[in-house]
Design a protein around this motif. Structure first.
Motif, PDB file in Angstrom:
ATOM      1  N   ARG A  59       0.608  -1.398  -0.057  1.00 57.40           N
ATOM      2  CA  ARG A  59       0.266  -0.189   0.464  1.00 57.40           C
ATOM      3  C   ARG A  59       0.953   1.197   0.220  1.00 57.40           C
ATOM      4  NH1 ARG A  59      -5.556  -1.044   0.945  1.00 57.40           N
ATOM      5  NH2 ARG A  59      -5.368  -3.955   0.946  1.00 57.40           N
ATOM      6  N   ARG A  80      -9.833   4.064   1.548  1.00 55.51           N
ATOM      7  CA  ARG A  80      -9.936   2.442   1.405  1.00 55.51           C
ATOM      8  C   ARG A  80      -8.631   1.807   1.715  1.00 55.51           C
ATOM      9  NH1 ARG A  80      -8.844   1.287  -3.580  1.00 55.51           N
ATOM     10  NH2 ARG A  80      -9.071   3.688  -4.500  1.00 55.51           N
ATOM     11  N   ILE A  81      -7.357   2.533   2.102  1.00 56.41           N
ATOM     12  CA  ILE A  81      -6.363   2.027   2.680  1.00 56.41           C
ATOM     13  C   ILE A  81      -6.425   1.462   3.919  1.00 56.41           C
ATOM     14  CG2 ILE A  81      -3.545   2.229   2.843  1.00 56.41           C
ATOM     15  CD1 ILE A  81      -3.889   3.593   0.666  1.00 56.41           C
ATOM     16  N   HIS A  83      -9.171   1.375   5.350  1.00 54.63           N
ATOM     17  CA  HIS A  83     -10.803   0.945   5.986  1.00 54.63           C
ATOM     18  C   HIS A  83      -9.937  -0.662   5.383  1.00 54.63           C
ATOM     19  CE1 HIS A  83     -14.189  -1.484   5.376  1.00 54.63           C
ATOM     20  NE2 HIS A  83     -14.002  -1.349   3.752  1.00 54.63           N
ATOM     21  N   ASP A  84      -9.345  -1.233   4.861  1.00 56.86           N
ATOM     22  CA  ASP A  84      -8.786  -2.560   4.973  1.00 56.86           C
ATOM     23  C   ASP A  84      -7.350  -2.323   5.694  1.00 56.86           C
ATOM     24  OD1 ASP A  84     -10.545  -2.678   2.396  1.00 56.86           O
ATOM     25  OD2 ASP A  84      -8.657  -2.014   0.790  1.00 56.86           O
ATOM     26  N   LEU A  85      -6.752  -1.622   6.044  1.00 60.95           N
ATOM     27  CA  LEU A  85      -6.121  -1.910   7.130  1.00 60.95           C
ATOM     28  C   LEU A  85      -6.298  -2.235   8.543  1.00 60.95           C
ATOM     29  CD1 LEU A  85      -2.777  -0.871   4.979  1.00 60.95           C
ATOM     30  CD2 LEU A  85      -3.621  -3.058   5.103  1.00 60.95           C
ATOM     31  N   ARG A  94     -16.443   3.759   7.010  1.00 60.63           N
ATOM     32  CA  ARG A  94     -15.458   4.570   5.192  1.00 60.63           C
ATOM     33  C   ARG A  94     -16.031   5.915   6.492  1.00 60.63           C
ATOM     34  NH1 ARG A  94     -13.891   5.099   0.248  1.00 60.63           N
ATOM     35  NH2 ARG A  94     -13.998   6.455   0.385  1.00 60.63           N
ATOM     36  N   GLY A 103     -10.243  -1.689   9.415  1.00 61.99           N
ATOM     37  CA  GLY A 103     -11.215  -2.696   9.504  1.00 61.99           C
ATOM     38  C   GLY A 103     -12.229  -1.285  10.106  1.00 61.99           C
ATOM     39  N   ARG A 109      -8.800   6.775  -2.590  1.00 61.97           N
ATOM     40  CA  ARG A 109      -7.518   5.943  -2.284  1.00 61.97           C
ATOM     41  C   ARG A 109      -7.486   5.820  -0.793  1.00 61.97           C
ATOM     42  NH1 ARG A 109      -2.905   5.608  -6.477  1.00 61.97           N
ATOM     43  NH2 ARG A 109      -4.837   5.266  -7.593  1.00 61.97           N
TER      44      ARG A 109
END
Length: 307
Positions: free
Chosen positions: A227, A244-245, A247-249, A254, A251, A241
């Motif tokens: 990332r 999203r990073i 959110h993904d890393l 948004r 949990g 972006r």
């Protein structure tokens, strides 16, 4: 070089036997031929893997100690260097002067052919002198055919100043030699359109520059996993972006990720550190500074100290 034969002996100037009937192909046959020939660009980069790795290591070390990376070229080679340099600030949030592209003819040569200027070695030499390049810096000379005087002049000046020098060319060493620290040869073979090095040579060069700059930035701590945690949040796409990073890393949903991003001053790396450790923005900044911006090292050190 034998002046009587000019540069026709160079690999990049030779005739490709696979495309002798180029003007007689259907559009589909034309595309298929291009696709087959472009595979040579991938293979050429793979064959240069050890030299590319050495270039990454030497450049990362230089930049870690305060140096800068300069790409030097003319025509297509120069434009590719400028392009790669220009992509570093938005992708890795680097200062505009950390990676710079120098092209024969200056900014005007980016949109208008100035190939006659590549024949002036003294201009390349002076371009290095004007930027006050030192032993801390790295200068990458890019020339598909290997003979561009502008590039060789720049490399000579860089060597005299003690800078690390890297050469990227698409001809074998026995055709054109270069006195540099790292010599990268991307042997793609003759072009489909004889001598048009914006094709396979340009493709291989772009691939090599992608690898070099990205590899350097990874070593400088600009990446966590895969990332771009130092992405510059300068428009809607990049803000999305960044969220999203997070959110993904983490949990987080948004909305919470967006709030965390704002609290960090729109710095994904700092936002992650704050979330994972509970430190304040100010404490996180200090912690990252202590670890040269390396998020993984900063998190590991914090957890070790708080056990």
């Amino acid at each position: 070089m034998n002046q009587a034969e000019g540069r026709g002996y160079l690999l990049t100037e030779q005739v490709n036997c696979n495309s002798r009937n180029l003007d007689q192909l259907s559009s589909l046959e034309f595309v298929e031929l291009f696709n087959r020939e472009d595979q040579h660009a991938i293979a050429a980069v793979a064959a240069a893997k050890h030299d590319l790795a050495a270039a990454i290591d030497r450049t990362a070390k230089a930049l870690h100690h305060g140096g800068h990376l300069f790409y030097v070229g003319a025509g297509t080679s120069g434009r590719l260097g400028v392009l790669d340099a220009a992509e570093c600030p938005p992708t890795f949030c680097t200062s505009p002067d950390l990676v710079q592209g120098i092209i024969a003819g200056g900014a005007g040569a980016l949109v208008r052919s100035s190939e006659d200027l590549e024949d002036k070695a003294e201009d390349g030499y002076n371009a290095i002198a004007q930027r006050h390049i030192t032993q801390l810096d790295v200068v990458v000379g890019i020339t598909a055919g290997g003979t561009t005087p502008y590039v060789h002049g720049a490399l000579q000046a860089a060597r005299e100043r003690g800078a690390t020098t890297i050469f990227i060319a698409c001809v074998p060493v026995e055709q054109v030699s270069a006195e540099v620290d790292v010599d990268i040869r991307l042997l793609v073979g003759p072009e489909i359109l004889a001598g048009s090095t914006r094709l396979k040579a340009g493709t291989a060069t772009k691939l090599a520059l992608n690898i070099l700059s990205t590899g350097v930035m990874v070593q400088l701590g600009k990446v966590y996993g895969n990332r771009m945690v130092d992405v510059a949040v300068t428009n809607t796409k990049l803000r999305d972006r960044a969220i999203r990073i997070l959110h993904d890393l983490t949990g987080l949903d948004r909305a919470a990720a967006a709030t965390l991003l704002a609290q960090s001053g729109n710095w994904v790396k700092l936002a992650l550190l704050m979330h994972w450790t509970g430190v304040s923005k100010e404490e996180g900044n200090q912690l990252l500074a202590q670890h040269n911006g390396n998020l993984r090292a900063a998190v590991a050190n914090y957890k070790n100290q708080t056990r």
